[in-house]
Write a protein that holds these residues in place. Sequence first.
Motif, short mmCIF file in Angstrom:
data_model
loop_
_atom_site.label_atom_id
_atom_site.label_comp_id
_atom_site.label_asym_id
_atom_site.label_seq_id
_atom_site.Cartn_x
_atom_site.Cartn_y
_atom_site.Cartn_z
N LEU A 1 113.14 -31.10 -17.95
CA LEU A 1 111.94 -31.05 -18.58
C LEU A 1 112.04 -29.83 -19.70
O LEU A 1 112.06 -28.82 -19.14
N THR A 2 111.91 -30.47 -20.89
CA THR A 2 112.10 -29.14 -22.12
C THR A 2 111.12 -28.99 -22.51
O THR A 2 110.05 -29.99 -22.90
N VAL A 3 110.45 -27.63 -22.64
CA VAL A 3 109.13 -27.42 -22.72
C VAL A 3 109.06 -26.24 -23.85
O VAL A 3 110.26 -25.43 -24.09
N PRO B 1 117.39 -17.96 -20.26
CA PRO B 1 116.12 -18.68 -20.61
C PRO B 1 116.56 -20.11 -21.13
O PRO B 1 115.65 -20.86 -21.34
N ALA B 2 117.80 -20.37 -20.82
CA ALA B 2 117.88 -21.99 -21.41
C ALA B 2 117.42 -22.87 -20.23
O ALA B 2 116.82 -23.95 -20.76
N TRP B 3 117.67 -22.64 -19.07
CA TRP B 3 116.94 -23.43 -18.03
C TRP B 3 117.13 -22.70 -16.79
O TRP B 3 117.77 -21.65 -16.38
N TRP B 4 115.93 -22.99 -15.80
CA TRP B 4 115.70 -22.67 -14.49
C TRP B 4 115.85 -23.97 -13.55
O TRP B 4 115.25 -24.83 -13.89
N VAL B 5 116.61 -23.76 -12.48
CA VAL B 5 116.52 -24.92 -11.59
C VAL B 5 115.33 -24.48 -10.75
O VAL B 5 115.42 -23.70 -9.88
N LEU C 1 113.48 -26.54 -15.75
CA LEU C 1 112.78 -26.38 -16.82
C LEU C 1 113.49 -25.80 -17.88
O LEU C 1 114.36 -24.50 -17.87
N CYS C 2 113.62 -26.39 -19.14
CA CYS C 2 114.49 -25.96 -20.34
C CYS C 2 113.99 -25.75 -21.47
O CYS C 2 112.78 -25.93 -21.70
N THR C 3 114.41 -24.73 -22.21
CA THR C 3 113.99 -24.46 -23.54
C THR C 3 115.14 -24.26 -24.58
O THR C 3 116.29 -24.51 -24.08
#
Length: 224
Positions: free
Chosen positions: A174-176, A202-206, A217-219
């Motif tokens: 999920l990119t937010v 901050p590219a993504w958290w699992v 969770l992705c940015t």
Amino acid sequence: MTGPMSPPPTAAELSADPELASWRVLLGRLAGRWRTDSFAQGAQFVAGVAALADHLDHHPDIDLRYRHVTVTTVSHDVGRLTRRDRRLAVAVAALADELGLVAVPQELSTLEIGLDVMVAADVAPFWRAVLGYEPETEGGEDDCLIDPAGRHAGLWFQQMEAPRTERNRFHLDLTVPHDVVEERLAAALAAGGRLVTDEFAPAWWVLADAEGNEVCLCTWQGRG
């Protein structure tokens, strides 16, 4: 006028642009959402955006719903964001202001589905056929499939070194918006989730739920 050799805008530049305060960068696209008081007001906004798009000869994707309108833009001919997208986004935001619409960028997100595989070439044809999807890039490999109509979540294949049997092989990405992710992360943890790793933040958290089902969770941040 922007010259043909002008460098493309970066996600960081677009995110810091004061004229794009109502927009967010999601998966290499600019996305904006505005609340509307009625379906008719939303349709009026869409008609205005369509006129702007024709004038600028650059056409976004528009999603009209009862209480909001979402606009997404990318330069499809080059497969990335360009100054044309910025120009259109600024014009759309100005139109929204003229109509008194309220931007709600915190509501934006883009969903993808990841599947752990050993040999993507062996499984991609099946998923391509059953879903009616196509490669993300024309003539590209089947490592990432998308809905050609742009309605459903994309499916990409994550290469594994060994088969996984201890956990699900599907997970959600999920990119937010970059300014929403910490709030979303905190809410998920408070709701019984656990942090699997923040190694790639901050590219993504699992994250995982109580039974170990995972979501990333992705940015746009931290991606070079």
